[in-house]
Design a protein around this motif. Structure first.
Motif, PDB file in Angstrom:
ATOM      1  N   HIS A 111      15.061 -13.193 -24.867  1.00  0.00           N
ATOM      2  CA  HIS A 111      13.888 -13.112 -25.729  1.00  0.00           C
ATOM      3  C   HIS A 111      13.076 -11.878 -25.370  1.00  0.00           C
ATOM      4  N   ARG A 112      12.541 -11.263 -26.367  1.00  0.00           N
ATOM      5  CA  ARG A 112      11.693 -10.100 -26.131  1.00  0.00           C
ATOM      6  C   ARG A 112      10.318 -10.573 -25.689  1.00  0.00           C
ATOM      7  N   LEU A 113       9.867 -10.119 -24.534  1.00  0.00           N
ATOM      8  CA  LEU A 113       8.557 -10.505 -24.034  1.00  0.00           C
ATOM      9  C   LEU A 113       7.486  -9.627 -24.676  1.00  0.00           C
ATOM     10  N   ILE A 114       6.458 -10.270 -25.219  1.00  0.00           N
ATOM     11  CA  ILE A 114       5.415  -9.556 -25.949  1.00  0.00           C
ATOM     12  C   ILE A 114       4.056 -10.039 -25.453  1.00  0.00           C
ATOM     13  N   TYR A 115       3.095  -9.128 -25.361  1.00  0.00           N
ATOM     14  CA  TYR A 115       1.760  -9.533 -24.932  1.00  0.00           C
ATOM     15  C   TYR A 115       1.232 -10.660 -25.812  1.00  0.00           C
ATOM     16  N   ASP A 116       0.692 -11.664 -25.152  1.00  0.00           N
ATOM     17  CA  ASP A 116       0.230 -12.867 -25.841  1.00  0.00           C
ATOM     18  C   ASP A 116      -1.235 -12.724 -26.208  1.00  0.00           C
TER      19      ASP A 116
END
Length: 314
Positions: free
Chosen positions: A113-118
């Protein structure tokens, strides 16, 4: 003449025949319920040939089973028992944990999964906290926690609506008065090409509801992409009207698509049909996507239901 009980009939069956009988049941029942009936049934559910046959024609090989803890049964659970969607309830991941995840090597059959700022935040959340990471990202003009328009907001517990019965203590995502959209990228690099090129069937499901006194719409899409990120197949729920303060589930089986699957994008969108401000749009949670073996498709397709038709459960 005394009649024999079902238990006596089962005991008289040869092991190979009894295994064939078990194959007529859903895999989840074989692994859970059947194993609890009696010792004979428990032993039968551990049989190697049973699980290797369930994996038959899927592109899974004996070598894959040897490399997996638990053999064929372990391989079956690893490939078919895992939710491909990360953060299915839009839960936060602490930023320290996310940093550690970025350096971890993926295990075989583990989705990437691509980690993206939450930027999905609770209403009462401290904004001075460092941002955690999430596997969900906004699409188009949507903004996490914007006060209106196409914004989306994490609610825990849900506002103006009872908790979801399938996720009582989990957050939900609420949308605003325009289409608020989020999406998640799922890479399948650790899945063998032989398995993926068999176009394995998959099941998608999501729970959704509307806020009290606020009619709204939900729409979900699943995009299947090839190595060049071209969409080779898509499933779309269409605009589904929510029921105020009542949770329902959309379920759909996706199969019969072209070869070449290498990644998946899941998109979720919602909007309000009446209010012009605030987060009165559709709510959703418990997003799930998982592969199912060809032999189990018949247990998921309702009578008269063709491929890709969605079923809404009340």
């Amino acid at each position: 003449m005394e009649s024999s009980s079902p238990k006596h009939y089962c005991e008289s069956l040869p092991d190979a025949v009894f295994a064939k009988v078990l194959l007529l049941l859903p895999a989840v029942e074989i692994a859970r319920s059947c194993a609890l009936v009696c010792r004979q049934w428990r032993d039968a559910t551990q049989d190697v040939s049973l699980w290797s046959e369930l994996c038959g024609g899927t592109g899974l090989r004996s070598l894959d089973a040897l490399r997996c803890m638990g053999g064929w049964k372990g391989l079956f659970g690893t490939v078919y028992g895992v939710n491909l969607v990360a953060s299915p309830h839009f839960s936060r991941i602490h930023h320290m944990e996310a940093e550690q995840m970025k350096g971890q090597a993926l295990r075989p059959w583990e989705p990437k999964h691509r980690l993206i700022y939450d930027r999905i935040c609770n209403v009462e959340e401290d904004h001075d906290e460092p941002h955690s990471f999430s596997h969900w990202a906004t699409e188009g003009g949507s903004v996490f926690q914007r006060g209106g328009g196409d914004g989306v907001l994490r609610e825990d517990p849900p506002q103006g609506c009872d908790p979801c019965p399938a996720a009582l203590d989990k957050p939900v995502l609420a949308t605003s008065y325009e289409w608020g959209r989020v999406q998640q990228y799922i890479g399948l690099q650790t899945f063998s090409n032989k398995f993926l090129d068999n176009s394995p069937p998959m099941m998608f499901s999501i729970w959704f509801a509307g806020r009290e006194g606020a009619p709204s719409l939900l729409r979900v899409q699943v995009l299947l992409r090839d190595e060049l990120k071209n969409v080779i197949h898509s499933w779309d729920s269409g605009d589904v009207r929510t029921t105020e303060n009542k949770w329902r589930q959309i379920k759909s089986i996706i199969y019969g698509y072209p070869q070449g699957l290498r990644s998946i994008v899941v998109k979720v969108a919602g909007k309000s049909m009446m209010h012009g401000s605030g987060f009165y749009g559709a709510k959703c949670t418990a997003v799930r996507l998982h592969f199912i073996p060809f032999t189990q498709v018949k247990f998921h397709v309702a009578e008269g239901q063709g491929p890709e038709q969605s079923v809404i459960y009340y």
